[in-house]
Design an enzyme around this catalytic site. Structure first.
Site, PDB file in Angstrom:
ATOM      1  N   ASP A 183     -10.140  64.142  95.956  1.00 38.74           N
ATOM      2  CA  ASP A 183     -11.476  63.899  96.507  1.00 38.74           C
ATOM      3  C   ASP A 183     -11.595  62.474  97.046  1.00 38.74           C
ATOM      4  O   ASP A 183     -12.705  61.984  97.253  1.00 38.74           O
ATOM      5  CB  ASP A 183     -12.562  64.190  95.467  1.00 38.74           C
ATOM      6  CG  ASP A 183     -12.356  63.435  94.165  1.00 38.74           C
ATOM      7  OD1 ASP A 183     -11.340  62.711  94.039  1.00 38.74           O
ATOM      8  OD2 ASP A 183     -13.203  63.561  93.264  1.00 38.74           O
ATOM      9  N   ASP A 205      -4.674  60.486  89.891  1.00 39.07           N
ATOM     10  CA  ASP A 205      -5.372  59.198  89.887  1.00 39.07           C
ATOM     11  C   ASP A 205      -5.283  58.576  91.280  1.00 39.07           C
ATOM     12  O   ASP A 205      -4.189  58.346  91.791  1.00 39.07           O
ATOM     13  CB  ASP A 205      -4.732  58.280  88.848  1.00 39.07           C
ATOM     14  CG  ASP A 205      -5.576  57.042  88.546  1.00 39.07           C
ATOM     15  OD1 ASP A 205      -6.262  56.553  89.468  1.00 39.07           O
ATOM     16  OD2 ASP A 205      -5.552  56.570  87.394  1.00 39.07           O
ATOM     17  N   THR A 259     -13.828  73.446  89.543  1.00 35.52           N
ATOM     18  CA  THR A 259     -14.264  72.955  88.240  1.00 35.52           C
ATOM     19  C   THR A 259     -15.744  72.580  88.304  1.00 35.52           C
ATOM     20  O   THR A 259     -16.320  72.421  89.385  1.00 35.52           O
ATOM     21  CB  THR A 259     -13.451  71.725  87.821  1.00 35.52           C
ATOM     22  OG1 THR A 259     -13.724  70.657  88.743  1.00 35.52           O
ATOM     23  CG2 THR A 259     -11.956  72.024  87.817  1.00 35.52           C
ATOM     24  N   LYS A 260     -16.344  72.422  87.134  1.00 33.93           N
ATOM     25  CA  LYS A 260     -17.745  71.999  87.084  1.00 33.93           C
ATOM     26  C   LYS A 260     -17.921  70.635  87.754  1.00 33.93           C
ATOM     27  O   LYS A 260     -18.897  70.396  88.465  1.00 33.93           O
ATOM     28  CB  LYS A 260     -18.214  71.949  85.631  1.00 33.93           C
ATOM     29  CG  LYS A 260     -18.247  73.301  84.950  1.00 33.93           C
ATOM     30  CD  LYS A 260     -18.573  73.169  83.466  1.00 33.93           C
ATOM     31  CE  LYS A 260     -18.494  74.517  82.776  1.00 33.93           C
ATOM     32  NZ  LYS A 260     -18.721  74.398  81.309  1.00 33.93           N
ATOM     33  N   PHE A 261     -16.972  69.748  87.535  1.00 36.09           N
ATOM     34  CA  PHE A 261     -17.020  68.417  88.142  1.00 36.09           C
ATOM     35  C   PHE A 261     -16.985  68.526  89.663  1.00 36.09           C
ATOM     36  O   PHE A 261     -17.752  67.867  90.372  1.00 36.09           O
ATOM     37  CB  PHE A 261     -15.848  67.578  87.635  1.00 36.09           C
ATOM     38  CG  PHE A 261     -15.740  66.219  88.272  1.00 36.09           C
ATOM     39  CD1 PHE A 261     -16.507  65.160  87.821  1.00 36.09           C
ATOM     40  CD2 PHE A 261     -14.865  66.000  89.327  1.00 36.09           C
ATOM     41  CE1 PHE A 261     -16.414  63.907  88.409  1.00 36.09           C
ATOM     42  CE2 PHE A 261     -14.762  64.755  89.925  1.00 36.09           C
ATOM     43  CZ  PHE A 261     -15.543  63.714  89.456  1.00 36.09           C
ATOM     44  N   GLU A 262     -16.089  69.383  90.171  1.00 40.62           N
ATOM     45  CA  GLU A 262     -15.966  69.539  91.620  1.00 40.62           C
ATOM     46  C   GLU A 262     -17.213  70.189  92.208  1.00 40.62           C
ATOM     47  O   GLU A 262     -17.688  69.791  93.284  1.00 40.62           O
ATOM     48  CB  GLU A 262     -14.730  70.377  91.946  1.00 40.62           C
ATOM     49  CG  GLU A 262     -14.437  70.461  93.428  1.00 40.62           C
ATOM     50  CD  GLU A 262     -13.172  71.247  93.726  1.00 40.62           C
ATOM     51  OE1 GLU A 262     -12.913  71.508  94.914  1.00 40.62           O
ATOM     52  OE2 GLU A 262     -12.451  71.603  92.776  1.00 40.62           O
ATOM     53  N   GLU A 279       1.462  66.493  80.860  1.00 45.73           N
ATOM     54  CA  GLU A 279       0.356  65.535  80.742  1.00 45.73           C
ATOM     55  C   GLU A 279       0.752  64.496  79.701  1.00 45.73           C
ATOM     56  O   GLU A 279       1.446  64.812  78.735  1.00 45.73           O
ATOM     57  CB  GLU A 279      -0.924  66.268  80.328  1.00 45.73           C
ATOM     58  CG  GLU A 279      -2.136  65.388  80.047  1.00 45.73           C
ATOM     59  CD  GLU A 279      -2.567  64.583  81.262  1.00 45.73           C
ATOM     60  OE1 GLU A 279      -2.333  63.355  81.222  1.00 45.73           O
ATOM     61  OE2 GLU A 279      -3.112  65.154  82.222  1.00 45.73           O
ATOM     62  N   LYS A 283      -7.977  50.750  94.539  1.00 45.79           N
ATOM     63  CA  LYS A 283      -7.786  49.388  95.044  1.00 45.79           C
ATOM     64  C   LYS A 283      -6.472  49.290  95.813  1.00 45.79           C
ATOM     65  O   LYS A 283      -5.448  49.795  95.370  1.00 45.79           O
ATOM     66  CB  LYS A 283      -7.806  48.387  93.892  1.00 45.79           C
ATOM     67  CG  LYS A 283      -9.155  48.295  93.179  1.00 45.79           C
ATOM     68  CD  LYS A 283      -9.118  47.286  92.053  1.00 45.79           C
ATOM     69  CE  LYS A 283     -10.477  47.200  91.350  1.00 45.79           C
ATOM     70  NZ  LYS A 283     -10.468  46.247  90.212  1.00 45.79           N
TER      71      LYS A 283
END
Length: 229
Positions: free
Chosen positions: A170, A134, A205-208, A84, A138
């Site tokens: 996603d 990422d 994950t919580k986000f997912e 990372e 665009k």
């Protein structure tokens, strides 16, 4: 496979000055000497780094590290090298590694492409995880997307025969590109017909979970390196 050039003018990331919490800063300062692998451009011996012979996996762009920590905790028989570039995420993962007393994670704060090109020898990895790279949504930025044919060829060269590449996203148009690019690599074969079901080793994950409740989709693409390739 092609000879891989050390020159890479287009980066798939931008180093942003994200907010670094006090806990992340402390973890980064105090735990990098224990769990961090300095990037030198020289080949790494993963068996020496982890002090054992075990299946080795590369985690690319792990965000805040929640998924990487959960995977490593659930699979103590495996070793995970996590790459990372962003310091807040690095500090966050290091904090989790210490709190969970994980011994099977090492981190390297450097561009994963350089790590693959210069620090990892051929056929050293049992798997590669690229979760939610990422999407560069665009159209003019699509050239910055990480999953391109040349990068997949590089990944493939570092996989052992039978090793796998697992990408999750996603963004539907990126999922389509990922599936197309991996399908075009002759040394890989799809583990599914099209997209794969989420395997048990990739935690939600919580986000997912929140996105799924809102009706958002996630696409998993998993290809395996052919034997003898």
């Amino acid at each position: 496979m092609v000879e891989h050039s050390p020159h890479r003018p287009i980066r798939s990331f931008v180093l942003r000055q994200g907010r670094l919490s006090n806990a992340q800063r402390r973890a980064h300062e105090t735990l990098m000497p224990k769990y961090g692998i300095p990037y030198s451009g020289k080949l790494l011996d993963l068996a020496i780094i982890f002090s054992r012979s075990a299946p080795k996996f590369l985690e690319i762009g792990f965000g805040m590290g929640e998924t990487t920590a959960l995977i490593a905790q659930a699979h103590p028989q495996n070793d995970y090298l996590a790459a990372e570039v962003h310091t807040p995420g690095m500090g966050s993962l290091l904090k989790q590694v210490e709190e969970l007393e994980l011994t099977n994670i090492r981190v390297i704060q450097h561009d994963a492409v350089d790590v693959l090109q210069h620090a990892l020898p051929p056929e050293c990895l049992d798997g590669v995880h690229v979760f939610f790279p990422d999407p560069w949504p665009k159209a003019r930025h699509h050239k910055r997307r990480l999953i391109q044919a040349e990068f997949v060829d590089l990944l493939c060269s570092r996989l052992k025969p039978g090793g796998y590449i697992h990408v999750a996203t996603d963004w539907e148009d990126y999922a389509e590109q990922i599936l197309e690019v991996l399908s075009g690599e002759p040394h890989l074969s799809n583990t599914a017909v099209g997209y794969a079901p989420r395997p048990e080793y990739r935690p939600l994950t919580k986000f997912e979970q929140r996105g799924l409740r809102l009706g958002h989709e996630v696409w998993d693409v998993i290809f395996r390196k052919k034997q003898g390739a």
